[in-house]
Scaffold this motif. Structure first.
Motif, PDB file in Angstrom:
ATOM      1  N   HIS A   1       0.935  -1.310  -0.023  1.00  0.00           N
ATOM      2  CA  HIS A   1       0.022  -0.043  -0.078  1.00  0.00           C
ATOM      3  C   HIS A   1       0.848   1.297   0.078  1.00  0.00           C
ATOM      4  O   HIS A   1       0.820   2.158   1.077  1.00  0.00           O
ATOM      5  CB  HIS A   1      -0.969  -0.210   1.319  1.00  0.00           C
ATOM      6  CG  HIS A   1      -1.758  -1.345   1.434  1.00  0.00           C
ATOM      7  ND1 HIS A   1      -2.788  -1.714   0.564  1.00  0.00           N
ATOM      8  CD2 HIS A   1      -1.631  -2.299   2.367  1.00  0.00           C
ATOM      9  CE1 HIS A   1      -3.302  -2.716   0.889  1.00  0.00           C
ATOM     10  NE2 HIS A   1      -2.377  -3.342   2.127  1.00  0.00           N
TER      11      HIS A   1
ATOM     12  N   ASP B 282      -3.428   0.229  -3.372  1.00  0.00           N
ATOM     13  CA  ASP B 282      -3.515  -1.275  -3.272  1.00  0.00           C
ATOM     14  C   ASP B 282      -2.612  -1.664  -4.468  1.00  0.00           C
ATOM     15  O   ASP B 282      -2.812  -1.277  -5.667  1.00  0.00           O
ATOM     16  CB  ASP B 282      -4.831  -1.863  -3.493  1.00  0.00           C
ATOM     17  CG  ASP B 282      -4.878  -3.365  -3.703  1.00  0.00           C
ATOM     18  OD1 ASP B 282      -4.112  -4.062  -2.829  1.00  0.00           O
ATOM     19  OD2 ASP B 282      -4.766  -3.609  -4.992  1.00  0.00           O
TER      20      ASP B 282
ATOM     21  N   THR C 191      -7.986  -2.253   0.955  1.00  0.00           N
ATOM     22  CA  THR C 191      -7.826  -3.610   1.154  1.00  0.00           C
ATOM     23  C   THR C 191      -7.304  -4.136   2.302  1.00  0.00           C
ATOM     24  O   THR C 191      -6.768  -3.046   3.118  1.00  0.00           O
ATOM     25  CB  THR C 191      -7.048  -4.221  -0.147  1.00  0.00           C
ATOM     26  OG1 THR C 191      -5.729  -3.806   0.185  1.00  0.00           O
ATOM     27  CG2 THR C 191      -7.462  -3.852  -1.267  1.00  0.00           C
TER      28      THR C 191
END
Length: 353
Positions: A116, A144, A195
Motif C-alpha cells: 500500500h 493497493d 484492502t
C-alpha cells in the motif's frame, strides 16, 4: 414503497439473479439478523490541511463514470487525483513518454514499497529500467498493488455478465489517444481501494472509505503519460456499488515538492541505484490529433425500481443501514444492502428462483 436506485447494468444483473422486489425484501428481512455494516475507519490526514497550494495550474479534467484520460505530466510537475463525491476507486497506469516500453511495474513497486504505497514512497518501472518514475508526496487515499484490473473475464466468470463497464476496456480506450494498444496495458496501481488481510491470510477488498475531497498526489520524476480511469465496477464494494466522477489535475511543482520527491527516492533505495544503461530502440509516445474518445457501454442509464415493502421492513432498513459510510444517503445505503446480499447469495438464490 421504497425505491432502489440503479443504473441499467446493475438492473440487468439483479434481474438475472431473481425478481428484484424479492431481492430487496429478502435483503431487508435478513438485515435485522446482523448488526449494521459499518465502515472500517482508516487513519487519514485532514483534507483541509492540504487544499491550499500556491502552485501554477497546467491542466484539469473531470473523469466521468466509465471513462479515463491520458494526461502528459512532465518531470517535476504534480499529478493529483481528487474525490468529488467519494467512494470511487481509480485505476492508474503510467508510461514513460520517451519510451512506451517503460511503464509502471506494480510488482516491483510492491516489493520495494509494500502493498500500500503512500506519501514518502515511489513508483517503480519495469525491467530493464527498474527506476523510480513518480513519487507520492501527499494525500489521504488508500492504495493497493495486489488486485488486478477488472475485466470482461471477471464479470463473466463471477457474475455471468461480460458486456459491461470494466477497467480493462476503459483503460484500453483512454490510452488509445497516444497510440497504445490493448496489449500495452499493465497491472494498475489501485487508488482509493481499501484492502485488508482476510482470516486465512488472503487479500480482501473492503468497502471504499474515500470521502469528498480525499486525494493523492505524485511528482513525476521523468516525463510520463499518466492514464487514470474511473473503475468500471459497480457490482462490488470496491467503489461501494456505484461509479462516480473524480477530478485530475496537473500543476507545476514547487521547490518544496521536488525536495519531498528527492527524499522519497533516497529513502526507497537506501544504498543507491545501479548504473543505468541506455536501452536501444526507444519508442516515444505522441498524441494522435485525430483521436475521439469512444468508451464502450456508455451511457449509463438510470433504472430505478419501486418496491412494495411492509412497514416493519422499512424500520429494519433504517436500523441496519450504514450511516457511518453513507450518512443521510439512503439510496446508496439501500443499494449497498441489496447488492451485497444478492451477490453473497448469488448461487443459492438463483437456484431457488
Amino acid at each position: 414503497m421504497i425505491t432502489l436506485r440503479l443504473n441499467h447494468q446493475q438492473h440487468d444483473f439483479l434481474q438475472s439473479v431473481g425478481d428484484i422486489g424479492d431481492l430487496v425484501r429478502a435483503a431487508l428481512q435478513s438485515s435485522a439478523a446482523v448488526p449494521p455494516s459499518r465502515s472500517n475507519p482508516v487513519s487519514r490526514t485532514p483534507v483541509s490541511a492540504h487544499t491550499s497550494f500556491s502552485r501554477t495550474p497546467v491542466a484539469a479534467h473531470v473523469l466521468e463514470p466509465g471513462t479515463g484520460k491520458a494526461v502528459e505530466v512532465r518531470a517535476g510537475q504534480i499529478f493529483r487525483v481528487t474525490q468529488i463525491e467519494g467512494h470511487q476507486c481509480v485505476d492508474l497506469n503510467v508510461f514513460a513518454l520517451g519510451d512506451r516500453r517503460e511503464r509502471l511495474h506494480c510488482g516491483r513497486t510492491r516489493g520495494m514499497q509494500g502493498r500500500h504505497p503512500g506519501p514518502g514512497d515511489v513508483l517503480w518501472s519495469n525491467a530493464p529500467w527498474e527506476r523510480p518514475i513518480m513519487a507520492i508526496i501527499g494525500g489521504t487515499a488508500t492504495t493497493d498493488t495486489q488486485f488486478p484490473f477488472c475485466s470482461r473475464l471477471i464479470y463473466s466468470a463471477f457474475f455471468g455478465r461480460a458486456g459491461r463497464t470494466n477497467c480493462q476496456e476503459i483503460q484500453n480506450e483512454a490510452q488509445r489517444e497516444y497510440g497504445l494498444d490493448p496489449w500495452d496495458i499493465h497491472e494498475s496501481l489501485n487508488l482509493f481501494m481499501h484492502t485488508a488481510t482476510g482470516p486465512d491470510g488472503e487479500p480482501v477488498i473492503r468497502r471504499n472509505v474515500a470521502r469528498p475531497g480525499d486525494y493523492i498526489e505524485f511528482v513525476a520524476l521523468l516525463d510520463v503519460l499518466v492514464v487514470p480511469n474511473v473503475c468500471g465496477d459497480d457490482l462490488t464494494n470496491c467503489s461501494n456499488f456505484g461509479m462516480r466522477p473524480v477530478r485530475v489535475t496537473v500543476e507545476e511543482g514547487r521547490p518544496a515538492d521536488l525536495a519531498e520527491a528527492g527524499s522519497a527516492v533516497q529513502r526507497s533505495v537506501v544504498l543507491g541505484l545501479p548504473d543505468r544503461h541506455e536501452v536501444p530502440g526507444a519508442r516515444p509516445l505522441r498524441r494522435d490529433p485525430t483521436y475521439e474518445a469512444d468508451f464502450p457501454y456508455l451511457p449509463l442509464r438510470p433504472a430505478d425500481v419501486r418496491v412494495e415493502v411492509a412497514p416493519d421492513l422499512i424500520d429494519r432498513f433504517h436500523r441496519a443501514r450504514n450511516t457511518d459510510l453513507y450518512g443521510d444517503d439512503e439510496d446508496a445505503a439501500l443499494r449497498d444492502l441489496t447488492m451485497s446480499w444478492a451477490i453473497e447469495r448469488l448461487g443459492a438464490f438463483a437456484g431457488n428462483a
